[in-house]
Design an enzyme around this catalytic site. Structure first.
Site, PDB file in Angstrom:
ATOM      1  N   LYS A  33     -34.503  68.303 -18.426  1.00  0.00           N
ATOM      2  CA  LYS A  33     -33.909  67.434 -19.451  1.00  0.00           C
ATOM      3  C   LYS A  33     -34.870  66.285 -19.782  1.00  0.00           C
ATOM      4  O   LYS A  33     -34.463  65.205 -20.214  1.00  0.00           O
ATOM      5  CB  LYS A  33     -32.559  66.874 -18.981  1.00  0.00           C
ATOM      6  CG  LYS A  33     -31.470  67.936 -18.831  1.00  0.00           C
ATOM      7  CD  LYS A  33     -31.014  68.480 -20.179  1.00  0.00           C
ATOM      8  CE  LYS A  33     -29.969  69.571 -20.020  1.00  0.00           C
ATOM      9  NZ  LYS A  33     -29.683  70.241 -21.305  1.00  0.00           N
ATOM     10  N   GLU A 120     -37.728  51.267 -21.721  1.00  0.00           N
ATOM     11  CA  GLU A 120     -37.031  50.138 -21.081  1.00  0.00           C
ATOM     12  C   GLU A 120     -37.285  50.149 -19.565  1.00  0.00           C
ATOM     13  O   GLU A 120     -37.515  49.099 -18.953  1.00  0.00           O
ATOM     14  CB  GLU A 120     -35.532  50.210 -21.381  1.00  0.00           C
ATOM     15  CG  GLU A 120     -35.227  49.994 -22.858  1.00  0.00           C
ATOM     16  CD  GLU A 120     -33.735  49.979 -23.144  1.00  0.00           C
ATOM     17  OE1 GLU A 120     -33.191  48.869 -23.290  1.00  0.00           O
ATOM     18  OE2 GLU A 120     -33.115  51.063 -23.209  1.00  0.00           O
ATOM     19  N   GLU A 140     -33.996  54.551 -30.999  1.00  0.00           N
ATOM     20  CA  GLU A 140     -32.588  54.136 -31.053  1.00  0.00           C
ATOM     21  C   GLU A 140     -32.075  54.031 -32.486  1.00  0.00           C
ATOM     22  O   GLU A 140     -30.946  54.441 -32.787  1.00  0.00           O
ATOM     23  CB  GLU A 140     -32.402  52.791 -30.345  1.00  0.00           C
ATOM     24  CG  GLU A 140     -32.336  52.879 -28.829  1.00  0.00           C
ATOM     25  CD  GLU A 140     -33.705  52.919 -28.154  1.00  0.00           C
ATOM     26  OE1 GLU A 140     -34.732  53.118 -28.849  1.00  0.00           O
ATOM     27  OE2 GLU A 140     -33.745  52.767 -26.921  1.00  0.00           O
ATOM     28  N   GLY A 148     -30.079  49.260 -24.806  1.00  0.00           N
ATOM     29  CA  GLY A 148     -29.022  48.781 -23.915  1.00  0.00           C
ATOM     30  C   GLY A 148     -29.491  48.653 -22.478  1.00  0.00           C
ATOM     31  O   GLY A 148     -28.721  48.283 -21.596  1.00  0.00           O
TER      32      GLY A 148
HETATM   33  C1  1HE Z   1     -32.233  65.483 -23.701  1.00  0.00           C
HETATM   34  C2  1HE Z   1     -32.860  64.258 -24.063  1.00  0.00           C
HETATM   35  C3  1HE Z   1     -32.050  63.095 -24.074  1.00  0.00           C
HETATM   36  C4  1HE Z   1     -34.334  65.817 -24.162  1.00  0.00           C
HETATM   37  N1  1HE Z   1     -30.750  63.226 -23.745  1.00  0.00           N
HETATM   38  N2  1HE Z   1     -30.947  65.537 -23.386  1.00  0.00           N
HETATM   39  N3  1HE Z   1     -33.913  59.445 -26.597  1.00  0.00           N
HETATM   40  C5  1HE Z   1     -34.364  60.155 -27.654  1.00  0.00           C
HETATM   41  O1  1HE Z   1     -33.898  60.021 -28.769  1.00  0.00           O
HETATM   42  C6  1HE Z   1     -35.423  61.179 -27.348  1.00  0.00           C
HETATM   43  C7  1HE Z   1     -34.837  62.558 -27.460  1.00  0.00           C
HETATM   44  N4  1HE Z   1     -35.752  63.584 -26.944  1.00  0.00           N
HETATM   45  C8  1HE Z   1     -36.829  64.021 -27.644  1.00  0.00           C
HETATM   46  O2  1HE Z   1     -37.186  63.503 -28.694  1.00  0.00           O
HETATM   47  C9  1HE Z   1     -37.600  65.184 -27.051  1.00  0.00           C
HETATM   48  O3  1HE Z   1     -36.726  65.865 -26.149  1.00  0.00           O
HETATM   49  C10 1HE Z   1     -38.876  64.769 -26.287  1.00  0.00           C
HETATM   50  C11 1HE Z   1     -39.932  64.263 -27.283  1.00  0.00           C
HETATM   51  C12 1HE Z   1     -38.608  63.685 -25.239  1.00  0.00           C
HETATM   52  C13 1HE Z   1     -39.419  65.997 -25.514  1.00  0.00           C
HETATM   53  O4  1HE Z   1     -39.573  67.100 -26.400  1.00  0.00           O
HETATM   54  P1  1HE Z   1     -39.716  68.573 -25.798  1.00  0.00           P
HETATM   55  O5  1HE Z   1     -40.003  69.485 -26.951  1.00  0.00           O
HETATM   56  O6  1HE Z   1     -40.668  68.582 -24.648  1.00  0.00           O
HETATM   57  O7  1HE Z   1     -38.280  68.927 -25.142  1.00  0.00           O
HETATM   58  P2  1HE Z   1     -36.907  69.349 -25.868  1.00  0.00           P
HETATM   59  O8  1HE Z   1     -36.946  70.828 -26.143  1.00  0.00           O
HETATM   60  O9  1HE Z   1     -36.593  68.458 -26.998  1.00  0.00           O
HETATM   61  O10 1HE Z   1     -35.841  69.039 -24.729  1.00  0.00           O
HETATM   62  C14 1HE Z   1     -35.689  69.860 -23.576  1.00  0.00           C
HETATM   63  C15 1HE Z   1     -34.261  69.716 -23.105  1.00  0.00           C
HETATM   64  O11 1HE Z   1     -34.033  68.353 -22.732  1.00  0.00           O
HETATM   65  C16 1HE Z   1     -33.249  70.011 -24.196  1.00  0.00           C
HETATM   66  O12 1HE Z   1     -32.092  70.525 -23.558  1.00  0.00           O
HETATM   67  P3  1HE Z   1     -31.765  72.110 -23.535  1.00  0.00           P
HETATM   68  O13 1HE Z   1     -30.479  72.188 -22.766  1.00  0.00           O
HETATM   69  O14 1HE Z   1     -31.678  72.518 -24.980  1.00  0.00           O
HETATM   70  O15 1HE Z   1     -32.928  72.741 -22.837  1.00  0.00           O
HETATM   71  C17 1HE Z   1     -32.931  68.663 -24.757  1.00  0.00           C
HETATM   72  O16 1HE Z   1     -31.655  68.584 -25.372  1.00  0.00           O
HETATM   73  C18 1HE Z   1     -32.948  67.831 -23.500  1.00  0.00           C
HETATM   74  N5  1HE Z   1     -33.191  66.417 -23.779  1.00  0.00           N
HETATM   75  N6  1HE Z   1     -34.153  64.505 -24.328  1.00  0.00           N
HETATM   76  C19 1HE Z   1     -30.231  64.420 -23.421  1.00  0.00           C
HETATM   77  N7  1HE Z   1     -32.551  61.893 -24.365  1.00  0.00           N
HETATM   78  C20 1HE Z   1     -29.471  52.273 -22.418  1.00  0.00           C
HETATM   79  S1  1HE Z   1     -29.728  52.518 -24.030  1.00  0.00           S
HETATM   80  C21 1HE Z   1     -31.089  53.553 -24.220  1.00  0.00           C
HETATM   81  C22 1HE Z   1     -31.037  54.165 -25.566  1.00  0.00           C
HETATM   82  C23 1HE Z   1     -31.966  55.330 -25.676  1.00  0.00           C
HETATM   83  O17 1HE Z   1     -32.674  55.699 -24.777  1.00  0.00           O
HETATM   84  S2  1HE Z   1     -31.959  56.078 -27.208  1.00  0.00           S
HETATM   85  C24 1HE Z   1     -33.256  57.210 -27.151  1.00  0.00           C
HETATM   86  C25 1HE Z   1     -32.802  58.532 -26.652  1.00  0.00           C
END
Ligand code: 1HE
Length: 267
Positions: A33, A120, A140, A148
């Protein structure tokens, strides 16, 4: 590679924790993940940093797999109401405060995505080392969220409000070199060498007098928040405490007796 830890720290299944001498290595271990931070993971991080074993003097945080950390686990966010949202954010604050204001300096070893809550987390550490493959973003805004996990307080202190606003408003992604230039990271190294570099820096930090390190961790950020007059007064108290310890006295004697290392370039 360090020795695996035993007991409570070994029971934290989303972390892989090992120890090399005085350095503890805490690796986020949810690569499938992308090390997204679930409620369980944030609690485990807090637990790990509350229970730093005796004799540990510095720590490294890294991430397993292709990325350091994808931030908040978005799958857990969907069902939360307003009150739960406040408590959730406060839980992150408590965990990251435990890292920033704990007992030992912490070096973040960053590679791949360092985004959202992952940034963060990195900003709660005392130093950041990045591989050239690392990239930094605050998505975000695109997700309908705000930071957060302490990001609004910590990240502007590293790069300024304007740069953080830009990252949140436009979704701008910064490469490692740019991140170094703006002060987000302190060291950039070749991909694949970042953990080794962070462990070496942590080992170097561990050789300092513990109270000097403690002063850097606890006094510096507070002095930065104080007026100059209050800050200088705080500094004088901290300086007097640090220099009067037996450890400091011995280190000063060692230098005067020519038993201690000089300041050297490349050191
Ligand atoms: C996730 C998450 C996640 C991946 N929560 N499951 N964060 C984001 O907006 C970033 C979201 N993630 C991405 O943009 C990409 O996943 C990455 C650039 C980090 C990596 O890409 P990649 O191609 O290596 O992986 P993927 O195919 O996108 O993800 C693999 C798996 O991880 C997939 O799950 P699967 O069950 O389909 O295999 C994704 O759904 C899962 N995954 N990132 C849940 N973030 C206290 S406040 C803080 C506020 C925030 O942090 S907002 C930013 C959130």
């Amino acid at each position: 590679a360090g020795q695996p830890v035993t007991g409570l720290l070994a029971s934290l299944d989303l972390l892989r924790i090992s120890r090399s001498g005085e350095v503890l290595h805490v690796c986020l271990n949810r690569p499938e993940k992308r090390n997204a931070i679930s409620d369980t993971l944030i609690r485990q991080l807090q637990t790990a940093f509350i229970h730093i074993p005796d004799g540990v003097r510095a720590a490294v945080i890294s991430g397993a797999g292709e990325h350091f950390c994808a931030g908040l686990d978005l799958a857990e966010l969907v069902e939360r109401d307003v009150g739960e949202g406040v408590l959730h954010s406060r839980m992150w604050h408590a965990a990251f405060d435990q890292i920033q204001f704990g007992r030992v300096p912490v070096v973040a070893a960053l590679h791949g995505a360092v985004v959202g809550g992952g940034l963060e987390l990195a900003s709660a550490c005392h130093l950041r080392v990045a591989g050239r493959d690392a990239y930094f973003a605050l998505p975000e805004g695109q997700r309908g969220l705000f930071v957060g996990g302490g990001g609004s307080a910590r990240i502007p202190r590293l790069i300024g409000v304007a740069r953080m606003s830009d990252m949140m408003l436009t979704g701008r992604v910064h490469e490692a070199a740019a991140a170094e230039q703006m002060g987000l990271v302190q060291y950039v190294c070749e991909p694949g060498t970042v953990v080794e570099r962070a462990l070496a820096l942590a080992a170097r930090i561990a050789r300092n007098a513990p109270l000097s390190n403690y002063a850097v961790m606890h006094a510096l950020p507070r002095i930065a928040d104080q007026s100059q007059s209050e800050g200088l007064f705080t500094e004088s108290l901290m300086a007097a405490v640090a220099e009067s310890t037996p450890d400091a006295q011995e280190r000063l004697r060692a230098f005067l007796d020519k038993r201690a290392a000089k300041v050297e370039r490349g050191g």
